[in-house]
Design a protein around this motif. Structure first.
Motif, PDB file in Angstrom:
ATOM      1  N   ALA A  81     106.411 123.764  14.211  1.00  0.00           N
ATOM      2  CA  ALA A  81     105.148 122.953  14.616  1.00  0.00           C
ATOM      3  C   ALA A  81     104.725 122.214  13.755  1.00  0.00           C
ATOM      4  CB  ALA A  81     104.706 124.072  15.459  1.00  0.00           C
ATOM      5  N   ASP A  82     104.182 121.128  14.124  1.00  0.00           N
ATOM      6  CA  ASP A  82     102.480 120.605  13.052  1.00  0.00           C
ATOM      7  C   ASP A  82     101.620 120.729  13.810  1.00  0.00           C
ATOM      8  OD1 ASP A  82     104.244 119.223  11.308  1.00  0.00           O
ATOM      9  OD2 ASP A  82     104.568 117.648  13.322  1.00  0.00           O
ATOM     10  N   ALA A  83     100.148 120.473  13.195  1.00  0.00           N
ATOM     11  CA  ALA A  83      98.736 120.891  13.205  1.00  0.00           C
ATOM     12  C   ALA A  83      98.664 119.810  14.451  1.00  0.00           C
ATOM     13  CB  ALA A  83      98.176 120.659  12.624  1.00  0.00           C
ATOM     14  N   ALA A  84      99.513 118.740  15.311  1.00  0.00           N
ATOM     15  CA  ALA A  84      99.116 118.340  16.291  1.00  0.00           C
ATOM     16  C   ALA A  84      99.763 118.666  17.221  1.00  0.00           C
ATOM     17  CB  ALA A  84      99.796 116.438  15.635  1.00  0.00           C
ATOM     18  N   ASP A  85     100.031 119.703  17.211  1.00  0.00           N
ATOM     19  CA  ASP A  85     100.877 120.220  18.097  1.00  0.00           C
ATOM     20  C   ASP A  85     100.250 120.953  18.771  1.00  0.00           C
ATOM     21  OD1 ASP A  85     103.317 118.524  18.034  1.00  0.00           O
ATOM     22  OD2 ASP A  85     104.307 120.417  16.739  1.00  0.00           O
ATOM     23  N   VAL A  86      98.891 121.598  17.936  1.00  0.00           N
ATOM     24  CA  VAL A  86      97.833 122.158  18.338  1.00  0.00           C
ATOM     25  C   VAL A  86      97.039 122.895  19.198  1.00  0.00           C
ATOM     26  CG1 VAL A  86      97.175 124.704  17.827  1.00  0.00           C
ATOM     27  CG2 VAL A  86      99.206 123.926  17.204  1.00  0.00           C
ATOM     28  N   ILE A  87      96.640 122.737  19.983  1.00  0.00           N
ATOM     29  CA  ILE A  87      95.199 122.635  20.974  1.00  0.00           C
ATOM     30  C   ILE A  87      94.547 123.095  20.497  1.00  0.00           C
ATOM     31  CG2 ILE A  87      93.751 121.330  22.922  1.00  0.00           C
ATOM     32  CD1 ILE A  87      97.380 120.316  22.094  1.00  0.00           C
ATOM     33  N   THR A  88      93.238 123.558  20.511  1.00  0.00           N
ATOM     34  CA  THR A  88      92.418 125.040  20.503  1.00  0.00           C
ATOM     35  C   THR A  88      91.019 124.853  21.169  1.00  0.00           C
ATOM     36  OG1 THR A  88      90.467 125.006  18.359  1.00  0.00           O
ATOM     37  CG2 THR A  88      93.357 125.324  18.059  1.00  0.00           C
ATOM     38  N   SER A  89      90.079 125.451  22.051  1.00  0.00           N
ATOM     39  CA  SER A  89      89.487 125.885  22.220  1.00  0.00           C
ATOM     40  C   SER A  89      88.249 124.897  21.438  1.00  0.00           C
ATOM     41  CB  SER A  89      88.561 126.921  22.399  1.00  0.00           C
ATOM     42  OG  SER A  89      88.813 128.057  22.278  1.00  0.00           O
ATOM     43  N   ALA A  90      88.143 125.803  20.068  1.00  0.00           N
ATOM     44  CA  ALA A  90      87.377 124.787  18.868  1.00  0.00           C
ATOM     45  C   ALA A  90      87.478 123.236  19.275  1.00  0.00           C
ATOM     46  CB  ALA A  90      87.643 125.410  17.812  1.00  0.00           C
ATOM     47  N   GLN A  91      88.446 122.565  18.848  1.00  0.00           N
ATOM     48  CA  GLN A  91      88.495 121.007  19.323  1.00  0.00           C
ATOM     49  C   GLN A  91      88.103 120.924  20.816  1.00  0.00           C
ATOM     50  OE1 GLN A  91      92.618 120.956  19.102  1.00  0.00           O
ATOM     51  NE2 GLN A  91      92.626 119.906  16.542  1.00  0.00           N
ATOM     52  N   ALA A  92      87.742 121.860  21.896  1.00  0.00           N
ATOM     53  CA  ALA A  92      87.365 121.039  22.863  1.00  0.00           C
ATOM     54  C   ALA A  92      85.852 121.013  22.953  1.00  0.00           C
ATOM     55  CB  ALA A  92      87.960 122.083  23.980  1.00  0.00           C
ATOM     56  N   GLU A 197      72.729 131.104  29.092  1.00  0.00           N
ATOM     57  CA  GLU A 197      73.655 131.231  29.787  1.00  0.00           C
ATOM     58  C   GLU A 197      74.507 129.502  28.806  1.00  0.00           C
ATOM     59  OE1 GLU A 197      75.840 132.483  31.168  1.00  0.00           O
ATOM     60  OE2 GLU A 197      74.084 133.411  32.317  1.00  0.00           O
ATOM     61  N   PRO A 198      75.780 130.411  28.146  1.00  0.00           N
ATOM     62  CA  PRO A 198      76.219 129.178  26.892  1.00  0.00           C
ATOM     63  C   PRO A 198      76.585 127.932  28.221  1.00  0.00           C
ATOM     64  CG  PRO A 198      77.695 130.938  27.780  1.00  0.00           C
ATOM     65  CD  PRO A 198      76.654 131.426  28.380  1.00  0.00           C
ATOM     66  N   ARG A 199      76.930 126.606  27.752  1.00  0.00           N
ATOM     67  CA  ARG A 199      78.409 125.644  28.106  1.00  0.00           C
ATOM     68  C   ARG A 199      79.517 125.856  27.252  1.00  0.00           C
ATOM     69  NH1 ARG A 199      76.664 120.150  29.307  1.00  0.00           N
ATOM     70  NH2 ARG A 199      78.827 120.004  29.376  1.00  0.00           N
ATOM     71  N   VAL A 200      80.171 126.604  28.615  1.00  0.00           N
ATOM     72  CA  VAL A 200      81.412 126.662  27.890  1.00  0.00           C
ATOM     73  C   VAL A 200      82.855 125.672  28.306  1.00  0.00           C
ATOM     74  CG1 VAL A 200      83.488 128.318  27.951  1.00  0.00           C
ATOM     75  CG2 VAL A 200      81.172 129.469  28.857  1.00  0.00           C
ATOM     76  N   ALA A 201      83.556 125.760  26.738  1.00  0.00           N
ATOM     77  CA  ALA A 201      84.297 124.734  26.463  1.00  0.00           C
ATOM     78  C   ALA A 201      86.456 124.545  26.912  1.00  0.00           C
ATOM     79  CB  ALA A 201      85.051 124.046  25.152  1.00  0.00           C
ATOM     80  N   GLY A 202      86.380 126.221  27.339  1.00  0.00           N
ATOM     81  CA  GLY A 202      87.619 126.689  27.074  1.00  0.00           C
ATOM     82  C   GLY A 202      88.474 126.688  28.564  1.00  0.00           C
ATOM     83  N   LYS A 203      89.487 127.406  28.434  1.00  0.00           N
ATOM     84  CA  LYS A 203      90.298 127.320  29.856  1.00  0.00           C
ATOM     85  C   LYS A 203      89.745 128.384  30.285  1.00  0.00           C
ATOM     86  CE  LYS A 203      94.628 128.821  27.284  1.00  0.00           C
ATOM     87  NZ  LYS A 203      95.731 129.478  27.561  1.00  0.00           N
ATOM     88  N   PRO A 204      89.286 128.369  31.774  1.00  0.00           N
ATOM     89  CA  PRO A 204      90.284 127.363  32.839  1.00  0.00           C
ATOM     90  C   PRO A 204      89.265 126.307  32.837  1.00  0.00           C
ATOM     91  CG  PRO A 204      89.472 129.085  34.197  1.00  0.00           C
ATOM     92  CD  PRO A 204      88.721 129.163  32.504  1.00  0.00           C
ATOM     93  N   LEU A 205      88.294 126.189  31.835  1.00  0.00           N
ATOM     94  CA  LEU A 205      87.383 124.783  32.385  1.00  0.00           C
ATOM     95  C   LEU A 205      87.902 123.796  32.201  1.00  0.00           C
ATOM     96  CD1 LEU A 205      84.301 126.963  31.501  1.00  0.00           C
ATOM     97  CD2 LEU A 205      85.342 126.446  33.699  1.00  0.00           C
ATOM     98  N   PRO A 206      87.194 122.438  32.472  1.00  0.00           N
ATOM     99  CA  PRO A 206      87.612 121.141  32.192  1.00  0.00           C
ATOM    100  C   PRO A 206      87.539 120.536  31.210  1.00  0.00           C
ATOM    101  CG  PRO A 206      86.591 121.121  34.618  1.00  0.00           C
ATOM    102  CD  PRO A 206      85.936 122.385  33.833  1.00  0.00           C
TER     103      PRO A 206
END
Length: 353
Positions: A81-92, A197-206
């Protein structure tokens, strides 16, 4: 079918899943590995799916590690795997923040290196103290050694009116020793202290689904996960198909009680499910048949009839899964738009679940 409809049963498909979908959006913890070690059959199954032309993208709510670190770990396990294959909630969450604050703005980080790298990628400056005049606070999983004082720094800044963001709110995370507290548990600490209340980015949110599609360009994605409330609900919110694997936190009882947004398109034991089709669940006269099993709702309980033999070609895990799929049909159809409240212990016990 649209994921927005109340699913009555798992879908059947004659084509191999790795051929029917162009990209697998794979959760990591509980799907590919647990506690750092590869889950049984994961390495071989992913290799065969990749060799057959399916793109593999690793989509995780865990914001602790950088994409480079995750890709390195996967490669060590035998999954190139390469870094480009990984998507994290930190990026979102970093994209979400960057869309709302000035370029170069300071952001107070409560979490690990994955958050800091993602913020810098968006041109933002990570800082460590509420006294550094941050314009936002971001909180992500920081590992079991995250100091308690970090929650205080977040609370001080939020109390001054600084907007609060969270990578995700998963209450638990699977580990090699069992189920451990996740970022959602840490978010609760700050929520109690601030009332915010925080704004949340990770799954399951858009925001997470958007980040994944932007980075992969998937046209026919299949979400693969072990959690109903993140992976499967995220697929539901994105109106894409999903495969639930039973190698993580979801067991048979939770699956049968799933509300519409938590009902996967397909169900399988592990990632070998990518390499096969899925048997059809046939509905007739209020009963649901799959393989050698027939399931129905009777007298306040789910009832499973048959011996699992079917056409004689299904045995072992295959026969067990057929019975579980049939039970899903009976449970979900009975529940409609709600959660099934029928007793299921005896039916699941027949399957050893």
């Amino acid at each position: 079918m649209s994921q927005r409809q109340a699913r009555r049963k798992p879908d059947g498909i004659s084509a191999v899943l790795a051929e029917a979908y162009d990209t697998a959006l794979l959760d990591l913890d509980g799907v590919v590995y647990a506690g750092g070690a590869a889950i049984a059959h994961a390495v071989e199954s992913l290799g065969r799916a990749r060799d057959g032309g399916m793109r593999l993208a690793y989509v995780t709510n865990n914001a602790l590690r950088t994409p480079d670190a995750v890709a390195g770990h996967l490669t060590e396990l035998g999954i190139p795997a390469d870094a480009a294959d990984v998507i994290t909630s930190a990026q979102a969450v970093a994209r979400l923040i960057a869309e709302q604050v000035p370029a170069g703005a300071r952001v107070l980080v409560i979490g690990g290196e994955g958050l800091r790298v993602a913020l810098r990628e968006r041109g933002l400056e990570p800082v460590e103290s509420a006294d550094d005049e941050p314009v936002a606070v971001v909180q992500g999983y920081g590992g079991p050694e995250l100091p308690w004082g970090r929650f205080a720094e977040a609370s001080y800044a939020i109390a001054r009116g600084v907007p609060w963001f969270a990578s995700n709110t998963d209450l638990t995370i699977p580990s090699g020793r069992g189920i451990a507290p996740g970022n959602g548990a840490a978010v609760e600490v700050v929520r109690i202290a601030t009332g915010a209340e925080p704004r949340v980015a990770g799954k399951p949110l858009p925001p997470m689904h958007r980040e994944t599609i932007l980075r992969t360009g998937a046209e026919r994605p299949l979400v693969v996960g072990d959690r109903l409330d993140t992976d499967i609900e995220g697929a539901f919110n994105g109106d894409v198909d999903s495969l639930l694997v039973l190698t993580g936190v979801t067991d048979g009882a939770r699956l049968l009680a799933a509300r519409p947004e938590h009902r996967p398109t397909y169900v399988d034991a592990d990632l070998r499910g990518l390499l096969t089709g899925q048997p059809e669940v046939v509905e007739a006269a209020g009963e649901f048949r799959c393989g050698g099993w027939t399931a129905a709702a009777r007298d306040g309980a789910l009832v499973l009839d048959g011996d699992g033999d079917g056409d004689g070609e299904r045995d072992g895990d295959g026969a067990v899964l057929d019975g579980l799929r049939a039970l899903c049909g009976a449970a979900w159809a009975h529940a409609g738009d709600g959660a099934c409240d029928l007793a299921a212990e005896k039916a699941l016990a027949r399957l050893g679940l």
